[in-house]
Design a protein around this motif. Structure first.
Motif, PDB file in Angstrom:
ATOM      1  N   PRO A 124     -71.895  19.589  11.390  1.00 14.85           N
ATOM      2  CA  PRO A 124     -71.590  20.018  12.752  1.00 14.85           C
ATOM      3  C   PRO A 124     -71.173  21.487  12.752  1.00 14.85           C
ATOM      4  O   PRO A 124     -70.093  21.821  12.281  1.00 14.85           O
ATOM      5  CB  PRO A 124     -70.424  19.109  13.170  1.00 14.85           C
ATOM      6  CG  PRO A 124     -69.946  18.451  11.939  1.00 14.85           C
ATOM      7  CD  PRO A 124     -70.816  18.808  10.790  1.00 14.85           C
ATOM      8  N   SER A 164     -69.131   9.651   9.054  1.00  9.33           N
ATOM      9  CA  SER A 164     -69.773  10.569   9.993  1.00  9.33           C
ATOM     10  C   SER A 164     -69.000  11.882  10.033  1.00  9.33           C
ATOM     11  O   SER A 164     -67.788  11.899  10.235  1.00  9.33           O
ATOM     12  CB  SER A 164     -69.805   9.934  11.373  1.00  9.33           C
ATOM     13  OG  SER A 164     -69.995  10.917  12.333  1.00  9.33           O
ATOM     14  N   ARG A 205     -68.958  22.523  18.458  1.00  5.76           N
ATOM     15  CA  ARG A 205     -68.737  21.361  19.318  1.00  5.76           C
ATOM     16  C   ARG A 205     -70.086  20.933  19.896  1.00  5.76           C
ATOM     17  O   ARG A 205     -70.820  21.770  20.425  1.00  5.76           O
ATOM     18  CB  ARG A 205     -67.763  21.740  20.442  1.00  5.76           C
ATOM     19  CG  ARG A 205     -67.235  20.558  21.213  1.00  5.76           C
ATOM     20  CD  ARG A 205     -66.198  20.998  22.234  1.00  5.76           C
ATOM     21  NE  ARG A 205     -64.886  21.200  21.629  1.00  5.76           N
ATOM     22  CZ  ARG A 205     -64.202  22.327  21.684  1.00  5.76           C
ATOM     23  NH1 ARG A 205     -64.700  23.373  22.308  1.00  5.76           N
ATOM     24  NH2 ARG A 205     -63.021  22.426  21.131  1.00  5.76           N
ATOM     25  N   ASN A 206     -70.462  19.673  19.721  1.00 10.69           N
ATOM     26  CA  ASN A 206     -71.753  19.115  20.170  1.00 10.69           C
ATOM     27  C   ASN A 206     -72.940  19.776  19.480  1.00 10.69           C
ATOM     28  O   ASN A 206     -74.057  19.705  19.957  1.00 10.69           O
ATOM     29  CB  ASN A 206     -71.958  19.260  21.682  1.00 10.69           C
ATOM     30  CG  ASN A 206     -70.848  18.586  22.424  1.00 10.69           C
ATOM     31  OD1 ASN A 206     -70.267  17.626  21.939  1.00 10.69           O
ATOM     32  ND2 ASN A 206     -70.544  19.096  23.611  1.00 10.69           N
ATOM     33  N   ASP A 266     -76.528  13.231  14.383  1.00 14.06           N
ATOM     34  CA  ASP A 266     -75.188  12.693  14.195  1.00 14.06           C
ATOM     35  C   ASP A 266     -75.323  11.319  13.562  1.00 14.06           C
ATOM     36  O   ASP A 266     -75.481  10.315  14.242  1.00 14.06           O
ATOM     37  CB  ASP A 266     -74.474  12.619  15.552  1.00 14.06           C
ATOM     38  CG  ASP A 266     -73.035  12.175  15.364  1.00 14.06           C
ATOM     39  OD1 ASP A 266     -72.588  12.116  14.205  1.00 14.06           O
ATOM     40  OD2 ASP A 266     -72.386  11.878  16.375  1.00 14.06           O
ATOM     41  N   THR A 301     -69.109  14.300  12.197  1.00 13.54           N
ATOM     42  CA  THR A 301     -68.552  14.640  13.512  1.00 13.54           C
ATOM     43  C   THR A 301     -67.218  13.927  13.729  1.00 13.54           C
ATOM     44  O   THR A 301     -66.291  14.490  14.297  1.00 13.54           O
ATOM     45  CB  THR A 301     -69.516  14.259  14.644  1.00 13.54           C
ATOM     46  OG1 THR A 301     -70.011  12.958  14.370  1.00 13.54           O
ATOM     47  CG2 THR A 301     -70.662  15.211  14.751  1.00 13.54           C
ATOM     48  N   LYS A 302     -67.130  12.680  13.252  1.00 15.76           N
ATOM     49  CA  LYS A 302     -65.871  11.950  13.414  1.00 15.76           C
ATOM     50  C   LYS A 302     -64.787  12.560  12.538  1.00 15.76           C
ATOM     51  O   LYS A 302     -63.611  12.603  12.927  1.00 15.76           O
ATOM     52  CB  LYS A 302     -66.067  10.480  13.057  1.00 15.76           C
ATOM     53  CG  LYS A 302     -66.738   9.715  14.182  1.00 15.76           C
ATOM     54  CD  LYS A 302     -66.733   8.238  13.926  1.00 15.76           C
ATOM     55  CE  LYS A 302     -67.565   7.535  14.979  1.00 15.76           C
ATOM     56  NZ  LYS A 302     -68.438   6.532  14.396  1.00 15.76           N
ATOM     57  N   VAL A 304     -74.701  19.441  16.380  1.00 17.05           N
ATOM     58  CA  VAL A 304     -75.116  18.848  15.121  1.00 17.05           C
ATOM     59  C   VAL A 304     -76.516  18.299  15.345  1.00 17.05           C
ATOM     60  O   VAL A 304     -76.814  17.757  16.399  1.00 17.05           O
ATOM     61  CB  VAL A 304     -74.122  17.771  14.650  1.00 17.05           C
ATOM     62  CG1 VAL A 304     -73.953  16.686  15.676  1.00 17.05           C
ATOM     63  CG2 VAL A 304     -74.530  17.183  13.320  1.00 17.05           C
ATOM     64  N   THR A 349     -65.803  21.456   6.838  1.00 15.67           N
ATOM     65  CA  THR A 349     -65.791  20.272   7.694  1.00 15.67           C
ATOM     66  C   THR A 349     -64.791  19.234   7.203  1.00 15.67           C
ATOM     67  O   THR A 349     -64.064  18.631   7.991  1.00 15.67           O
ATOM     68  CB  THR A 349     -67.191  19.653   7.722  1.00 15.67           C
ATOM     69  OG1 THR A 349     -68.102  20.667   8.099  1.00 15.67           O
ATOM     70  CG2 THR A 349     -67.273  18.507   8.689  1.00 15.67           C
ATOM     71  N   TRP A 370     -65.330  22.956  13.015  1.00 18.62           N
ATOM     72  CA  TRP A 370     -65.387  24.017  14.028  1.00 18.62           C
ATOM     73  C   TRP A 370     -64.079  24.163  14.806  1.00 18.62           C
ATOM     74  O   TRP A 370     -64.016  24.945  15.746  1.00 18.62           O
ATOM     75  CB  TRP A 370     -66.538  23.764  14.992  1.00 18.62           C
ATOM     76  CG  TRP A 370     -66.681  22.333  15.432  1.00 18.62           C
ATOM     77  CD1 TRP A 370     -67.594  21.444  14.968  1.00 18.62           C
ATOM     78  CD2 TRP A 370     -65.914  21.642  16.415  1.00 18.62           C
ATOM     79  NE1 TRP A 370     -67.440  20.241  15.585  1.00 18.62           N
ATOM     80  CE2 TRP A 370     -66.422  20.330  16.482  1.00 18.62           C
ATOM     81  CE3 TRP A 370     -64.858  22.005  17.252  1.00 18.62           C
ATOM     82  CZ2 TRP A 370     -65.896  19.374  17.345  1.00 18.62           C
ATOM     83  CZ3 TRP A 370     -64.332  21.059  18.114  1.00 18.62           C
ATOM     84  CH2 TRP A 370     -64.852  19.750  18.140  1.00 18.62           C
ATOM     85  N   VAL A 389     -64.506  15.701  11.767  1.00 20.22           N
ATOM     86  CA  VAL A 389     -64.023  16.902  12.463  1.00 20.22           C
ATOM     87  C   VAL A 389     -63.134  16.494  13.639  1.00 20.22           C
ATOM     88  O   VAL A 389     -62.057  17.070  13.843  1.00 20.22           O
ATOM     89  CB  VAL A 389     -65.203  17.757  12.953  1.00 20.22           C
ATOM     90  CG1 VAL A 389     -64.703  18.909  13.798  1.00 20.22           C
ATOM     91  CG2 VAL A 389     -65.972  18.292  11.774  1.00 20.22           C
ATOM     92  N   ALA A 390     -63.579  15.495  14.393  1.00 19.50           N
ATOM     93  CA  ALA A 390     -62.802  15.070  15.563  1.00 19.50           C
ATOM     94  C   ALA A 390     -61.406  14.614  15.145  1.00 19.50           C
ATOM     95  O   ALA A 390     -60.423  14.882  15.842  1.00 19.50           O
ATOM     96  CB  ALA A 390     -63.536  13.939  16.277  1.00 19.50           C
TER      97      ALA A 390
END
Lengths: 396, 166, 210
Positions: free
Chosen positions: A123, A196, A126-127, A132, A198-199, A129, A283, A289, A201-202
């Motif tokens: 990623p 994942s 934000r958004n 995913d 993205t998860k 990637v 990451t 990010w 990072v979140a």
């Protein structure tokens, strides 16, 4: 309010641009087209970054040795990569007479393709990637493992002793350090509970006050990051782990017998590997990010990602300017007798952290265990001269 | 979907055949990795991400490299002059046919044993993890023990050689 | 502790990195075509031929003795002798080279030709920017390209050239003295001969005189 909306627009500018470009197409083609645009962006941005990095590396190394570095081509020498590119494109493509032509041809392609694939799950904002995936981290490591094969193919097919020695060293080193690389990432997976990216990072994109919840700021995360950084340096064949291509002993290692554009492809593959592993490190441990302080979130997320990657690249260059090359046995001892046990211990500590619950107690306990183990292991290892000062077995 | 499936299946089969038929052993090993990659793609085609990526990571990243290393370290990787058939080809054929028969039988039997499903069940990595440390924890531990024993055995073999050399 | 040395080393390079932007005298780089370091007095690249006076062809010190040609280890010198003679710096008639070529792509700058030359005619140059796109003709120097004046020699190796000039002057005065002595001896001999002749045949001149 207006400022906030501008910041959001800037943050999402590439996503918006992609959607705007895609909306000209019929609905059936849109998902396909947006993926293609993402691929084009990756294929355009990272080689560009590679070109910039080569000149920054040479200038930075020069400065570390009190030299100027390249400064002739264009302003401050920044067009040097263009000159290098033209040179490698116009060079004769030599294939050794005894070489296995097909494998020799395929090796650089496999390398570059495998390395590029790794970027698909990173990623970069934000958004932002490409794919995913539920098992993104696993995908990344699967692609990383495929590069070993291309290194072997290059070394074996050249029918050159330097090539095959370089390939053997490279593959041995990559396999040895892949274990701690994977295990140090597993620590992050244990806490996040997801493969994942993205998860991951979140999970780190939260703030206590103004300070972020990056994993590097926890005892287990810091230890895992250190081990990850060591393994990543070895995995990308960078100094001090650059034995597979040690110029002073192996000419250029496994790509000795490549010239012209194929040589450039190997070079590209190596730098892209650096970018992708730096991106992964950012990451996993530095919140991808997310901004380092909560109020800095007005700056677009992709700037933060690339800033973190470039900072990691600077550290790579800095280490190259500082550290001498290890010997093969030191390298292996370090991997199996220090990095791997310490990573395993860190996994235990991570589990402890997970099950001790909130509070200051887990900070104290985890830090104490890790610091104590580090000092103890380091001291015993230094006493046994495993990776302390060099000892010459045959020269005494 | 079915076109992609046939394409990947053809690639996998071609890789497997090349692995058996090529003369140069290193080429055989490389062809084998093509077959592994094809299998991984088939897994991905079935939406089994974990299995697919684990296939690439373990089979291409480790097993293929191991095979190649073994070839390089044990004997010359040059092309053999005489044919690729070994003297005990008949025994090999019998064993291969036996294994194939057992596998085929198992696959055909399992089709009756399992309820027919129209769509592949969605299995996340979390489910696989839970199953591994929950229901299948005993087999997992046994495999782990076996691998540890093998690793220790390998270390002992290496140590022995070193002592003899002194 | 493990890793201490690495941190120390990293700090050192960081100091260099930052320092190179702050203080210019840290940088050792000389940006060559624009900036140059003066060559050392004893620098040597390829040989050249020294000539005296204004005309290079007339003043060439080389007498085509071919010692350097024979001594040259990589055999990069080629000399053709002349059929006629011309006077050298002391006025003695000497043959001269009609061709004197040095292939500087072969020359290894060993200075042996300079050491063996009895006439101080060949010396080492400091000119090193000799790159050319013609790798055969461009690197084969003929005698006109090789000929450099004695003043040029003084400008590149002042001490050595002064020494050489002193030696040559000494040689010249010695030669002049010798020539003078020879001339005097010849004159004296002529006078003695004349006297002898006069003594042997006193009547002839007398007869002539008569």
């Amino acid at each position: 309010m207006a400022a906030a909306s501008i910041s959001v627009t800037l943050d999402q500018i590439f996503v918006l641009l992609r959607d705007w470009l895609v909306h000209f197409l019929p609905a059936a083609l849109r998902p396909f087209a947006s993926v293609v645009l993402g691929v084009v962006a990756i294929v355009a941005v990272f080689p560009g970054l590679f070109a910039l990095t080569t000149v920054f590396e040479r200038k930075g190394l020069g400065r570390m040795q009190n030299r100027l570095g390249p400064n002739r081509v264009g302003p401050f020498g920044f067009f040097q990569p263009i000159a290098d590119g033209i040179k490698s494109l116009t060079k004769e493509d030599v294939i050794p007479f005894r070489a296995d032509a097909a494998v020799h041809f395929l090796a650089p392609l496999v390398l570059v393709v495998a390395v590029f694939m790794g970027f698909a799950v990173l990623p970069v904002g934000r958004n932002m990637v490409l794919v995913d995936m539920d098992a993104g981290l696993l995908f990344f490591f699967a692609m990383g493992a495929s590069t070993e094969l291309s290194v072997f193919m290059a070394g074996w097919s050249s029918r050159n002793k330097y090539s095959i020695l370089g390939a053997m060293r490279a593959v041995g080193q990559m396999i040895s350090y892949e274990v701690p690389l994977l295990l140090s990432s597993v620590a992050v997976v244990m806490i996040t509970g997801s493969l994942s990216l993205t998860k991951i990072v979140a999970a780190q994109n939260q703030y206590t006050g103004i300070f972020p919840h990056w994993y590097v700021f926890t005892p287990w995360g810091f230890a895992a990051f250190l081990m990850f950084a060591i393994a990543a340096t070895a995995e990308t064949n960078r100094t001090p782990f650059d034995l597979p291509e040690g110029e002073s002993e192996l000419v250029a290692g496994y790509f000795t017998e490549y010239s012209g554009f194929k040589f450039a492809l190997f070079f590209l593959g190596e730098y892209l590997g650096m970018f992708s592993i730096s991106g992964l490190g950012a990451t996993l441990f530095f919140g991808g990010w997310s901004a380092p302080l909560s109020f800095l979130n007005v700056i677009p997320s992709w700037i933060w990602f690339f800033a973190k990657v470039m900072a990691a690249i600077f550290v790579f260059i800095w280490m190259r300017g500082t550290l001498p090359r290890l010997r093969q046995d030191q390298l292996m001892n370090f991997a199996w007798k220090f990095v791997l046990p310490f990573t395993l211990l860190d996994l235990m500590v991570t589990a402890l952290w997970r099950f001790m619950g909130e509070g200051w107690a887990r900070w104290v306990v985890c830090t104490a265990i890790l610091a104590g183990a580090y000092v103890l292991m380091g001291r015993t290892a230094m006493q046994q001269k495993k990776f302390g000062p060099r000892s010459y077995r045959y020269a005494e | 979907m079915s076109f992609v499936f046939y394409l990947i299946a053809a690639l996998t089969l071609a890789g497997g055949l090349a692995a058996v038929l090529l003369r140069n052993t290193v080429h055989c090993a490389l062809a084998l990795t093509v077959a592994f990659a094809g299998l991984a793609l088939l897994f991905l085609g079935l939406d089994a991400q974990f299995a697919g990526f684990a296939q690439i990571l373990i089979y291409i990243g480790a097993v293929a490299i191991l095979v190649v290393f073994a070839i390089l370290l044990t004997r010359s990787s040059e092309t053999m002059q005489e044919g690729v058939f070994s003297k005990s080809w008949f025994a090999g054929l019998v064993i291969a046919a036996g294994v194939f028969a057992v596998l085929g039988w198992a696959v055909l039997e399992s089709a009756h044993a399992l309820p027919f499903e129209t769509a592949a069940p969605r299995v996340t990595v979390r489910d696989i993890g839970n199953a591994l440390v929950g229901r299948y924890v005993l087999p997992l531990e046994i495999v782990a023990l076996l691998l540890t024993a093998a690793t220790i055995g390998a270390v002992i073999v290496a140590l022995h050689e070193k002592e003899r050399a002194r | 502790m493990l890793g201490e040395g690495i941190i120390k080393g990293m700090l050192e390079t960081a100091k260099n990195f930052a320092g190179s932007f702050v203080s210019a005298d840290r940088l050792t780089t000389v940006e060559y075509p624009e900036q140059r370091i003066p060559t050392a007095e004893n620098a040597r690249v390829f040989p050249f031929l020294v000539y005296d006076g204004a005309g290079w062809e007339a003043g060439l010190r080389c007498v085509a003795c071919q010692i350097c040609e024979k001594e040259c280890p990589p055999k990069c010198i080629y000399i053709e002798k002349s059929k006629d003679k011309k006077p050298d710096f002391v006025g003695k008639m000497q043959i001269y080279p009609v061709r004197f070529d040095i292939d500087i792509s072969v020359c290894m700058s060993c200075q042996i030709c300079v050491e063996v030359c009895p006439f101080e005619a060949i010396k080492m140059d400091t000119q090193f920017e000799l790159a050319t796109d013609d790798r055969f003709g461009g690197l084969l120097m003929d005698r006109q390209q090789l000929a450099k004046s004695n003043e040029y020699y003084h400008s590149i190796h002042p001490a050595e050239a002064a020494e050489v000039d002193a030696r040559l002057a000494q040689e010249k005065t010695a030669a002049e003295a010798k020539a003078k002595a020879a001339a005097e001896a010849a004159a004296a001999k002529a006078a003695a001969d004349a006297a002898k002749a006069a003594a042997a045949k006193p009547e002839t001149p007398a007869a002539g005189g008569n």
